[in-house]
Write a protein that holds these residues in place. Structure first.
Motif, PDB file in Angstrom:
ATOM      1  N   ILE A 213       5.298  -9.318  -4.088  1.00  0.00           N
ATOM      2  CA  ILE A 213       5.308 -10.643  -4.705  1.00  0.00           C
ATOM      3  C   ILE A 213       6.273 -10.669  -5.889  1.00  0.00           C
ATOM      4  O   ILE A 213       6.994 -11.641  -6.088  1.00  0.00           O
ATOM      5  N   ARG A 214       6.288  -9.581  -6.660  1.00  0.00           N
ATOM      6  CA  ARG A 214       7.246  -9.463  -7.769  1.00  0.00           C
ATOM      7  C   ARG A 214       7.715  -8.017  -7.836  1.00  0.00           C
ATOM      8  O   ARG A 214       6.897  -7.111  -7.967  1.00  0.00           O
ATOM      9  N   PRO A 215       9.028  -7.763  -7.765  1.00  0.00           N
ATOM     10  CA  PRO A 215       9.521  -6.381  -7.775  1.00  0.00           C
ATOM     11  C   PRO A 215       9.118  -5.614  -9.032  1.00  0.00           C
ATOM     12  O   PRO A 215       8.710  -4.460  -8.958  1.00  0.00           O
ATOM     13  N   GLY A 216       9.245  -6.243 -10.201  1.00  0.00           N
ATOM     14  CA  GLY A 216       8.822  -5.604 -11.439  1.00  0.00           C
ATOM     15  C   GLY A 216       9.548  -4.306 -11.731  1.00  0.00           C
ATOM     16  O   GLY A 216      10.637  -4.041 -11.227  1.00  0.00           O
ATOM     17  N   CYS A 217       8.906  -3.457 -12.530  1.00  0.00           N
ATOM     18  CA  CYS A 217       9.571  -2.251 -13.032  1.00  0.00           C
ATOM     19  C   CYS A 217       9.207  -0.987 -12.257  1.00  0.00           C
ATOM     20  O   CYS A 217       9.715   0.085 -12.573  1.00  0.00           O
ATOM     21  N   ALA A 218       8.322  -1.077 -11.266  1.00  0.00           N
ATOM     22  CA  ALA A 218       7.888   0.130 -10.548  1.00  0.00           C
ATOM     23  C   ALA A 218       8.048  -0.030  -9.041  1.00  0.00           C
ATOM     24  O   ALA A 218       7.281   0.537  -8.269  1.00  0.00           O
ATOM     25  N   LEU A 219       9.037  -0.792  -8.605  1.00  0.00           N
ATOM     26  CA  LEU A 219       9.184  -1.114  -7.187  1.00  0.00           C
ATOM     27  C   LEU A 219       9.459   0.124  -6.335  1.00  0.00           C
ATOM     28  O   LEU A 219       8.806   0.343  -5.312  1.00  0.00           O
ATOM     29  N   GLU A 220      10.420   0.944  -6.727  1.00  0.00           N
ATOM     30  CA  GLU A 220      10.829   2.085  -5.906  1.00  0.00           C
ATOM     31  C   GLU A 220       9.671   3.059  -5.698  1.00  0.00           C
ATOM     32  O   GLU A 220       9.379   3.478  -4.567  1.00  0.00           O
ATOM     33  N   ARG A 221       9.013   3.437  -6.784  1.00  0.00           N
ATOM     34  CA  ARG A 221       7.901   4.393  -6.667  1.00  0.00           C
ATOM     35  C   ARG A 221       6.746   3.796  -5.869  1.00  0.00           C
ATOM     36  O   ARG A 221       6.138   4.467  -5.022  1.00  0.00           O
ATOM     37  N   THR A 222       6.446   2.514  -6.110  1.00  0.00           N
ATOM     38  CA  THR A 222       5.317   1.883  -5.434  1.00  0.00           C
ATOM     39  C   THR A 222       5.538   1.786  -3.931  1.00  0.00           C
ATOM     40  O   THR A 222       4.655   2.114  -3.131  1.00  0.00           O
ATOM     41  N   THR A 223       6.717   1.343  -3.518  1.00  0.00           N
ATOM     42  CA  THR A 223       6.985   1.219  -2.078  1.00  0.00           C
ATOM     43  C   THR A 223       7.033   2.587  -1.408  1.00  0.00           C
ATOM     44  O   THR A 223       6.657   2.718  -0.234  1.00  0.00           O
ATOM     45  N   ALA A 224       7.467   3.622  -2.139  1.00  0.00           N
ATOM     46  CA  ALA A 224       7.464   4.974  -1.573  1.00  0.00           C
ATOM     47  C   ALA A 224       6.038   5.429  -1.286  1.00  0.00           C
ATOM     48  O   ALA A 224       5.757   6.016  -0.234  1.00  0.00           O
ATOM     49  N   VAL A 225       5.128   5.164  -2.197  1.00  0.00           N
ATOM     50  CA  VAL A 225       3.724   5.527  -1.994  1.00  0.00           C
ATOM     51  C   VAL A 225       3.149   4.768  -0.805  1.00  0.00           C
ATOM     52  O   VAL A 225       2.487   5.340   0.070  1.00  0.00           O
ATOM     53  N   LEU A 226       3.406   3.469  -0.743  1.00  0.00           N
ATOM     54  CA  LEU A 226       2.834   2.636   0.318  1.00  0.00           C
ATOM     55  C   LEU A 226       3.349   3.031   1.693  1.00  0.00           C
ATOM     56  O   LEU A 226       2.579   3.117   2.665  1.00  0.00           O
ATOM     57  N   GLN A 227       4.655   3.272   1.804  1.00  0.00           N
ATOM     58  CA  GLN A 227       5.263   3.520   3.117  1.00  0.00           C
ATOM     59  C   GLN A 227       5.189   4.986   3.529  1.00  0.00           C
ATOM     60  O   GLN A 227       4.778   5.306   4.650  1.00  0.00           O
ATOM     61  N   GLN A 228       5.600   5.897   2.645  1.00  0.00           N
ATOM     62  CA  GLN A 228       5.714   7.297   3.011  1.00  0.00           C
ATOM     63  C   GLN A 228       4.368   8.006   3.037  1.00  0.00           C
ATOM     64  O   GLN A 228       4.112   8.856   3.884  1.00  0.00           O
ATOM     65  N   LYS A 229       3.477   7.663   2.115  1.00  0.00           N
ATOM     66  CA  LYS A 229       2.195   8.367   2.038  1.00  0.00           C
ATOM     67  C   LYS A 229       1.108   7.701   2.862  1.00  0.00           C
ATOM     68  O   LYS A 229       0.255   8.377   3.435  1.00  0.00           O
TER      69      LYS A 229
END
Length: 240
Positions: A213-229
């Motif tokens: 909904i909003r990329p914000g300041c933690a987009l890269e780390r957050t999407t890595a957790v959601l997709q890779q883990k």
């Protein structure tokens, strides 16, 4: 602003991500200024408490001198139904009890915010998310992302007040309307443009998918957790 009425029930939802325990109810007070000598002056009406150090909200221990006073003051004001300004991982924000209708109304009024735009709720423990939301992701995912500069969007439960989201230098002009301002110094790296992006907001209400909904300041780390883990897939239209 006259003090809001005291509210019963959950007393604490918002205090910079720090869990607040129950205790004797506080009472609303007229604003007064408490701060070390310095050039900056607070506007009349708000009491100002400065935290030790600068921009170290996440690293500091609540037991440090100055933090205990600020936490106790914030608890008392929140329980009295007042609105408080607090530092978070990303930005300063207005805080109130999530179960106090008068305080929630005050936050919307002060910010000039549409009731169609939801307010975020901060909780002291990951376990509390299950009390107020219908969770459709693994608990480990919640613990990987929280606490931190991430806001998760989920389907609300009946545990939340019906007055909360019924439709689903920082703001110094608002200080006269507040009861307390907790000054944690500059937040984040002032030289980085990401400093002012706010939290990354993720919709996890659909099983197996996520929506940014909003990329914000933690987009890269957050999407890595959601997709890779956890193997979640971005939903159609997600701003990745």
């Amino acid at each position: 602003m006259s003090p809001a009425r005291p509210c019963k029930g959950l007393r604490a939802a918002v205090a910079a991500g720090v869990g607040l325990s129950e205790g004797p109810p506080g009472s609303a007070r007229s604003g007064r200024l408490l701060r070390p000598p310095g050039p900056a002056a607070a506007a009349p009406g708000a009491r100002l408490l400065r935290l030790p150090g600068s921009g170290a909200v996440r690293a500091a221990s609540p037991e440090r001198a100055g933090w205990t006073e600020a936490l106790r003051a914030a608890v008392a004001e929140l329980r009295a139904g007042a609105v408080v300004a607090v530092p978070t991982d990303t930005l300063y924000g207005l805080a109130c009890s999530a179960r106090c209708s008068a305080a929630l109304d005050a936050v919307y009024r002060l910010k000039g915010r549409s009731e169609a735009k939801p307010l975020a709720v901060c909780l002291g423990r990951v376990a509390d998310v299950y009390r107020y939301c219908h969770v459709r992701v693994p608990e480990g995912l919640l613990r990987d992302l929280l606490p931190g500069p991430v806001t998760l969007v989920m389907e609300r439960s009946e545990g939340l007040s019906k007055d909360l989201n019924p439709f689903t230098p920082e703001f110094q002009d608002l200080w006269p309307e507040l009861s307390l301002v907790i000054d944690g110094g500059p937040i984040g790296n002032g030289q980085s443009p990401e400093c002012r992006l706010g939290s990354t907001v993720i919709d996890l209400s659909v099983p197996g998918k996520f929506d940014i909904i909003r990329p914000g300041c933690a987009l890269e780390r957050t999407t890595a957790v959601l997709q890779q883990k956890y193997g979640l897939l971005p939903s159609h239209g997600s701003c990745l």
